[in-house]
Each structure stands twice: as structure tokens, then as C-alpha cells.
Design a protein around this motif. Structure first.
Motif, PDB file in Angstrom:
ATOM      1  N   ASP A   1      41.854  48.915  63.229  1.00 40.34           N
ATOM      2  CA  ASP A   1      43.277  49.072  63.545  1.00 40.34           C
ATOM      3  C   ASP A   1      44.104  48.841  62.284  1.00 40.34           C
ATOM      4  OD1 ASP A   1      45.925  48.807  64.443  1.00 40.34           O
ATOM      5  OD2 ASP A   1      45.308  47.947  66.352  1.00 40.34           O
TER       6      ASP A   1
ATOM      7  N   LYS B   1      45.087  39.865  72.104  1.00 39.38           N
ATOM      8  CA  LYS B   1      46.252  40.716  71.876  1.00 39.38           C
ATOM      9  C   LYS B   1      47.425  39.850  71.411  1.00 39.38           C
ATOM     10  CE  LYS B   1      44.189  44.502  73.052  1.00 39.38           C
ATOM     11  NZ  LYS B   1      43.882  45.530  72.021  1.00 39.38           N
TER      12      LYS B   1
ATOM     13  N   ASN C   1      36.602  42.846  63.101  1.00 34.09           N
ATOM     14  CA  ASN C   1      36.417  44.179  63.680  1.00 34.09           C
ATOM     15  C   ASN C   1      37.757  44.857  63.937  1.00 34.09           C
ATOM     16  OD1 ASN C   1      33.647  43.797  63.657  1.00 34.09           O
ATOM     17  ND2 ASN C   1      33.575  43.070  65.776  1.00 34.09           N
ATOM     18  N   ASP C   2      38.731  44.096  64.457  1.00 36.81           N
ATOM     19  CA  ASP C   2      40.057  44.654  64.711  1.00 36.81           C
ATOM     20  C   ASP C   2      40.726  45.076  63.407  1.00 36.81           C
ATOM     21  OD1 ASP C   2      39.628  44.151  67.375  1.00 36.81           O
ATOM     22  OD2 ASP C   2      40.932  42.379  67.472  1.00 36.81           O
TER      23      ASP C   2
ATOM     24  N   VAL D   1      46.650  45.943  62.476  1.00 36.18           N
ATOM     25  CA  VAL D   1      46.078  44.602  62.317  1.00 36.18           C
ATOM     26  C   VAL D   1      45.765  44.349  60.849  1.00 36.18           C
ATOM     27  CG1 VAL D   1      44.109  43.120  62.874  1.00 36.18           C
ATOM     28  CG2 VAL D   1      45.150  44.534  64.659  1.00 36.18           C
TER      29      VAL D   1
ATOM     30  N   TYR E   1      40.115  34.348  65.666  1.00 34.73           N
ATOM     31  CA  TYR E   1      41.017  34.150  66.803  1.00 34.73           C
ATOM     32  C   TYR E   1      40.778  32.762  67.405  1.00 34.73           C
ATOM     33  CZ  TYR E   1      42.126  39.181  66.880  1.00 34.73           C
ATOM     34  OH  TYR E   1      42.555  40.445  66.573  1.00 34.73           O
TER      35      TYR E   1
ATOM     36  N   HIS F   1      37.656  29.515  65.688  1.00 35.81           N
ATOM     37  CA  HIS F   1      36.529  30.086  66.437  1.00 35.81           C
ATOM     38  C   HIS F   1      35.318  29.163  66.372  1.00 35.81           C
ATOM     39  CE1 HIS F   1      35.033  31.291  62.445  1.00 35.81           C
ATOM     40  NE2 HIS F   1      33.845  31.378  63.013  1.00 35.81           N
TER      41      HIS F   1
ATOM     42  N   ALA G   1      35.804  39.178  66.021  1.00 39.10           N
ATOM     43  CA  ALA G   1      36.691  40.192  66.588  1.00 39.10           C
ATOM     44  C   ALA G   1      37.888  40.458  65.685  1.00 39.10           C
ATOM     45  CB  ALA G   1      37.157  39.750  67.970  1.00 39.10           C
ATOM     46  N   MET G   2      38.374  39.432  64.991  1.00 44.21           N
ATOM     47  CA  MET G   2      39.489  39.646  64.073  1.00 44.21           C
ATOM     48  C   MET G   2      39.070  40.585  62.942  1.00 44.21           C
ATOM     49  SD  MET G   2      41.759  36.924  61.827  1.00 44.21           S
ATOM     50  CE  MET G   2      42.414  36.028  63.242  1.00 44.21           C
TER      51      MET G   2
ATOM     52  N   ARG H   1      34.558  36.078  69.187  1.00 43.87           N
ATOM     53  CA  ARG H   1      34.044  37.442  69.290  1.00 43.87           C
ATOM     54  C   ARG H   1      34.791  38.281  70.328  1.00 43.87           C
ATOM     55  NH1 ARG H   1      27.633  35.813  68.760  1.00 43.87           N
ATOM     56  NH2 ARG H   1      27.583  35.747  66.477  1.00 43.87           N
ATOM     57  N   ARG H   2      35.885  37.712  70.868  1.00 49.30           N
ATOM     58  CA  ARG H   2      36.696  38.444  71.833  1.00 49.30           C
ATOM     59  C   ARG H   2      38.063  38.707  71.220  1.00 49.30           C
ATOM     60  NH1 ARG H   2      35.754  34.407  76.922  1.00 49.30           N
ATOM     61  NH2 ARG H   2      36.652  32.973  75.400  1.00 49.30           N
ATOM     62  N   SER H   3      38.515  39.964  71.309  1.00 50.51           N
ATOM     63  CA  SER H   3      39.825  40.310  70.758  1.00 50.51           C
ATOM     64  C   SER H   3      40.927  39.632  71.555  1.00 50.51           C
ATOM     65  CB  SER H   3      40.039  41.824  70.787  1.00 50.51           C
ATOM     66  OG  SER H   3      39.168  42.464  69.888  1.00 50.51           O
TER      67      SER H   3
END
Length: 244
Positions: free
Chosen positions: A121, A77, A116-117, A124, A65, A38, A113-114, A73-75
Motif C-alpha cells: 500500500d 486499520k 507487508n502493508d 502506508v 502494530y 508486537h 503485517a506493518m 501479524r494482523r493488519s
């Protein structure tokens, strides 16, 4: 309550500069160093490790990510296998570079984002714990302190992983123990509110939520940000406050 200070560092990339690492490093205990996915690059990683060594700062891998453009900062998938491999790859790179300077990587704190995920979740979170369990030596996982700390401890114990719980110095907490969304007013504390929150946490082990409720949170480490001089000055005051 004994608190350590941690900060996300090593986030420059090539000619693009971010953060005031040299000004921050003398005041913290733990450096979460970007691993190149990142932010960061091999030279930045090497220099940041050397800076941490010169200041006797504990080092952690800060995997994210693969999203340089979005700063992680973007998830994304990813499958469980892809996520596990991405974490292992970044941790191994940081671990090897640290060893080349005679340093020992101590922990892992996912980025953006990782992170936060991981908190939102359970699948995750389980994958990240599995990645760390498969690593060739023990490392601590740093994650956000919430009212679900006991559950997270049980999950980590099942995986054979030790946890460090962190609280954010400059963020307002919602009544459910999550960070108040940045889209809402008051999500990021002013300096005075930040110092008051740190003082309350240090003395009482609690924070005051957005609605004025008192929330008990387990805390091992306090996340601070120093990407501007006001932030660096605040870190110095926090350092003095938690050392009293």
C-alpha cells in the motif's frame, strides 16, 4: 555483491521466550529489535541491545502494530496520524534505550503485517516514510527488494530517507517479485534450496522464481531466521558462503 545478514530478535516477552538470540547474534551484522508493540518488553529490549553491543552488531528498530496476541501479524486499520505516531513512539523508545548503553540506532525495519502493508500500500509506505522524515535525526529504512526498487528509491528521495533493500534467504519468490504465499507449496525453502538461493544472489544478483524465471533484485541485506537450531546452523553456513 556485498551482503549483510539481518535477523529479527528481542521477541521474547515476560516469561514467554522466542528465538535463540544468544546463538544467532555472533553470526549476523544487523539486529532488528522488537520495540514492545508486537513483541519484546523493556527488559528484553535492554538485554538484546547489550547482546548486540557485545557482538558488534548494528542495531535497528523493529516496530509493529500494537498486537501482542497476534504477534503483529494482523493488519490494523489505523489512520495515517495513528500509524505515524506508533512508529515514532517505538523508534524513539529503542533509540533512547540504545543511547543509554552508548549505542547508536542506525535503521528501521517494520515488522509483520506493518511491513507487508508498507510493501502493498503506497499510502502506508508514504506514512512510514513521513514518520522517519519527522524523526529528529536521519535513519535508514529497510524494506523488501522488488522489481519496483526504482520507484521506492524515488519515494524515499522525496522524503529525504535512505533505503536498504532486503532479500529473504529462506523464502521462494513469485514471478512478480513478491514472496510466494505461505499457503502455497514450496513457499519456504529447504536448507539446500536456501543455500543455493544465497549463492545465486551473491554471485549473480538474481533469484529463481517459483516458475523458474530469473529475477534481478537489488540487495543490500539478507534476512535470516534463527528460532531453532537448524536455522542457527543454516545462518552459520550462509555467513561462510557470503564471506567467500
Amino acid at each position: 555483491m556485498s551482503l549483510r545478514l539481518n535477523c529479527d530478535l528481542g521477541e521474547s516477552f515476560g516469561s514467554w521466550k522466542m528465538g535463540l538470540d544468544e546463538a544467532v547474534m555472533p553470526h549476523i551484522d544487523q539486529a532488528n529489535i522488537a520495540c514492545g508493540f508486537h513483541a519484546g518488553d523493556p527488559l528484553v529490549m535492554h538485554k538484546t541491545l547489550a547482546l548486540a553491543k557485545a557482538n558488534n552488531v548494528t542495531i535497528g528498530a523493529h516496530p509493529g502494530y500494537p498486537d501482542l496476541v497476534g504477534f503483529g501479524r494482523r493488519s490494523i486499520k489505523a489512520t495515517a496520524d495513528e500509524l505515524k505516531a506508533a512508529v515514532l513512539y517505538q523508534v524513539a523508545a529503542m533509540d533512547g534505550m540504545a543511547a543509554s548503553q552508548g549505542m547508536t540506532l542506525e535503521y528501521v525495519k517494520p515488522h509483520g503485517a506493518m511491513y507487508n502493508d508498507m510493501m502493498a500500500d503506497a499510502a502506508v509506505r508514504k506514512t512510514i516514510l513521513q514518520a522517519m522524515a519527522e524523526y529528529h535525526r536521519p535513519l535508514v529504512l529497510m524494506l523488501q527488494s522488488t522489481p519496483h526498487a526504482e520507484l521506492h528509491l524515488e519515494e524515499a528521495e522525496t522524503a529525504g530517507i535512505k533505503l536498504w533493500f532486503e532479500i529473504f534467504a529462506d523464502r521462494c519468490y513469485d514471478d512478480d517479485g513478491k514472496l510466494l504465499a505461505r499457503t502455497k507449496a514450496g513457499a519456504v525453502h529447504t536448507k539446500d534450496k536456501m543455500l543455493a538461493q544465497v549463492k545465486q544472489l551473491k554471485e549473480q544478483g538474481t533469484v529463481t522464481t517459483v516458475s523458474g524465471h530469473t529475477l534481478v533484485l537489488r540487495a543490500d541485506t539478507l534476512c535470516v531466521h534463527g528460532d531453532n537450531m537448524d536455522g542457527v546452523n543454516a545462518i552459520q553456513e550462509i555467513r561462510e558462503l557470503i564471506s567467500l
